[in-house]
Design an enzyme around this catalytic site. Structure first.
Site, PDB file in Angstrom:
ATOM      1  N   ASP A 137       0.761  -1.366   0.064  1.00 34.96           N
ATOM      2  CA  ASP A 137      -0.013  -0.103  -0.103  1.00 34.96           C
ATOM      3  C   ASP A 137       0.816   1.295   0.120  1.00 34.96           C
ATOM      4  OD1 ASP A 137       1.006   0.011   2.780  1.00 34.96           O
ATOM      5  OD2 ASP A 137      -0.915  -0.269   3.532  1.00 34.96           O
ATOM      6  N   ASP A 351     -10.885   0.555  -2.575  1.00 28.33           N
ATOM      7  CA  ASP A 351      -9.665   0.082  -1.578  1.00 28.33           C
ATOM      8  C   ASP A 351      -9.100  -1.277  -1.753  1.00 28.33           C
ATOM      9  OD1 ASP A 351      -8.159   0.570   0.772  1.00 28.33           O
ATOM     10  OD2 ASP A 351      -9.806   1.519   2.017  1.00 28.33           O
ATOM     11  N   GLU A 400      -4.151   7.094  -2.535  1.00 25.11           N
ATOM     12  CA  GLU A 400      -3.435   7.284  -1.255  1.00 25.11           C
ATOM     13  C   GLU A 400      -2.066   6.975  -1.109  1.00 25.11           C
ATOM     14  OE1 GLU A 400      -4.767   5.750   3.171  1.00 25.11           O
ATOM     15  OE2 GLU A 400      -4.944   4.447   1.712  1.00 25.11           O
ATOM     16  N   GLU A 406      -4.994   9.203   8.635  1.00 24.95           N
ATOM     17  CA  GLU A 406      -5.923   8.102   8.778  1.00 24.95           C
ATOM     18  C   GLU A 406      -5.065   7.048   9.989  1.00 24.95           C
ATOM     19  OE1 GLU A 406      -6.609   3.760   6.284  1.00 24.95           O
ATOM     20  OE2 GLU A 406      -7.418   5.604   5.424  1.00 24.95           O
TER      21      GLU A 406
END
Length: 587
Positions: A137, A351, A400, A406
């Protein structure tokens, strides 16, 4: 296929011309190609060696390329790039190199009978570098180091060659059948190998990119989008960047609570923000209404609604949040996107993606293509880094791929890491494309913050994103002083120009972004000590005596509020507390 045809057409002029220097249009960057290396020089000084094992190269004529294009969002609306291009043939392999005024790019193609030649970026020990350990990620930090270490590195990688010269290694124009790549450290060789993720089906690599110049050059460069395929969307008038309310940071699971969702729709309406993002678990919404009711309520408030989706490849496994599997196939996407278009939704946040192999690259691009047909904006999360796709598919508003706000939800690491990390991102991750950091939080999530109010106020200007998700609670924004609230109500999410006014990675950053004749200037202190910051206003034509509003910290701790001034002299040297910041508008 079109790219291959263009490349082969260029080969018709190949001859056995002796190797010679390829220079950028302004002649400050030169590239020398040998049997095994690409040697990049700046102002006559060799700075970067790239090992490419392609012996016996024959060189074509040098061609000049000039291009102008328009972006729907990003660092600047109108972009222009020039390059001198040269093609080299080595057996069945082809090397295409482009020398720009702000860097160099190359790509390699083969005929399919042999593997793509090995490539390495040589970075000697002792060279400063800011690199992130590779994660699926890309949510990590960019610590400064002077030595390589074992393991894989994700793009981008920032290198400091001398006091004023920097390079940024990245990738662009990753297409169907290709995989994303990363860098692997070679112990004892002082080099990083370019390594594909998975086994690409294509016999042509994406562009390997080296942005080269001062820190201003790095921050302001559009080289990653310059190299991307032009827009595939003919009519982009429906694509509207903007600021959005966002529920998840303060209330993780409340997108399934209709009444809580209404609060955030009301917030967007009150703050004149065009969007509200309804996050995960909206498919089980209750407490007074369902998703259809929420979308109807948003429409009644003249607020556009975007919806979260699990990509269907969730890392969480069984029990992962939904909705799931509504985008995983072409048939599922067509059904769901047709439904969204009829319901009046304006975008999707997708996501949980897997590593950057060709199957995932195809998936990203298929989502963008299908969403464009249904006039849906796209925000990717838990995803790869930008690779120029926001030019090819202008409906891609943000990605992202950042350790953002977050993370205040998840553990205490962000609390003390945020100031330095925030002052590194403008020189690393945000250089290559939009970054959905979810900024501007004055209160606390599950874990506290130590950044000041003006540091937080600076972030949605300092960080570029076509959809800027404001993460704090409604009451936090609605109770701000009028001038601060006015600033956030009028805040753009797309820019006409971007300039670096001061900064150094991990220490401080001052960026000016222009929209509709107004310069928005944001600065932060990334250190734990007070700092006097003197921005270089000559880069925006100087600082006028009238028409400025300056927001500085009232105290040196979070929650102490703002000092507001219209005195231009007070902006010449700004006293920033530790982890502090400032914002200024120049009209």
């Amino acid at each position: 296929m079109k790219k291959t045809i263009i490349l082969l057409a260029a080969l018709s002029i190949i001859g056995s011309i002796n190797a010679k220097e390829l220079k950028s249009p302004d002649r400050t960057i030169s590239v020398t190609v040998t049997d095994t290396t690409i040697l990049v020089s700046k102002n006559g000084h060799a700075v970067q060696t790239i090992f490419v094992d392609m012996p016996g190269k024959k060189q074509s004529r040098i061609h000049h390329h000039k291009e102008r294009y328009e972006m729907s969002s990003g660092k600047r609306r109108l972009c222009m790039n020039m390059s001198n291009d040269c093609t080299y043939i080595s057996g069945s392999d082809t090397l295409l190199i482009k020398a720009f005024n702000d860097g160099v790019a190359y790509r390699i193609s083969a005929d399919g009978s042999s593997a793509i030649p090995r490539q390495e970026f040589i970075i000697p020990d002792g060279t400063r570098r800011w690199m992130q350990t590779l994660k699926t990620d890309y949510e990590g930090f960019y610590p400064m180091s002077t030595q390589g270490h074992g393991g894989s590195i994700g793009y981008p990688a920032l290198i400091q060659y001398d006091d004023r010269l920097f390079g940024l290694i990245a990738e662009s124009d990753v297409s169907h059948g290709q995989s994303g790549s990363h860098l692997d450290w070679n112990v004892g060789r002082s080099s990083y190998s370019v390594t594909d993720t998975g086994n690409p089906e294509s016999h042509m690599t994406p562009w390997r990119v080296l942005v080269l110049g001062s820190l201003s050059t790095i921050v302001e460069s559009t080289l990653v989008t310059d190299l991307a395929h032009p827009s595939m969307i003919e009519d982009t008038s429906w694509i509207k960047p903007g600021v959005s309310a966002w529920i998840y940071w303060a209330y993780n699971h409340s997108s399934k609570d209709f009444e809580k969702v209404r609060e955030y729709i009301d917030l967007a309406a009150e703050m004149h923000w065009p969007y509200n993002l309804i996050d995960w678990e909206w498919d089980v919404m209750s407490n007074g209404g369902n998703i259809e009711d929420a979308l109807a309520y948003a429409a009644g408030k003249d607020v556009k609604a975007n919806l979260w989706y699990n990509s269907g490849t969730s890392w969480i496994g069984n029990g992962a949040p939904g909705p799931q599997d509504r985008l995983i196939t072409a048939e599922a996407r067509e059904k769901e996107m047709t439904r969204l278009e009829k319901l009046g939704a304006t975008g999707i946040k997708v996501d949980f993606f897997l590593p950057d192999g060709p199957d995932m690259i195809d998936y990203y691009l298929d989502i963008l293509s299908d969403a464009a047909r249904h006039h849906l904006l796209v925000d990717f999360h838990g995803c790869t880094v930008p690779r120029g796709w926001s030019r090819t598919w202008p409906n891609l508003m943000s990605m992202e791929a950042v350790y953002g706000a977050e993370w205040y939800n998840n553990n205490r690491r962000m609390t003390n890491a945020a100031p330095q990390h925030n002052a590194t991102l403008p020189f690393t991750r945000n250089v290559i494309g939009p970054m959905d950091y979810t900024p501007c939080t004055f209160t606390d999530s599950q874990n506290p913050h130590i950044t000041t109010d003006c540091h937080e106020l600076a972030l949605p200007i300092l960080f570029e994103s076509g959809l800027q998700h404001m993460a704090d609670r409604p009451e936090s924004y609605l109770n701000l002083p009028k001038q601060v609230k006015d600033l956030l109500q009028e805040l753009p999410a797309a820019w006409d120009d971007t300039r670096l006014l001061a900064g150094y990675p991990g220490e401080f950053a001052v960026i000016a972004r222009k929209s509709n004749g107004i310069w928005y200037i944001a600065g932060i202190n990334g250190t734990d000590k007070p700092m006097k910051i003197t921005p270089d206003y000559s880069r925006i034509g100087g600082l006028k005596k009238k028409g400025i509003t300056l927001f500085t910290d009232n105290g040196d701790k979070p929650g102490k509020g703002f000092d507001i001034s219209s005195d231009a002299s007070s902006a010449l040297a700004i006293e920033c507390p530790a982890a502090g910041g400032f914002v200024m508008t120049v009209r």
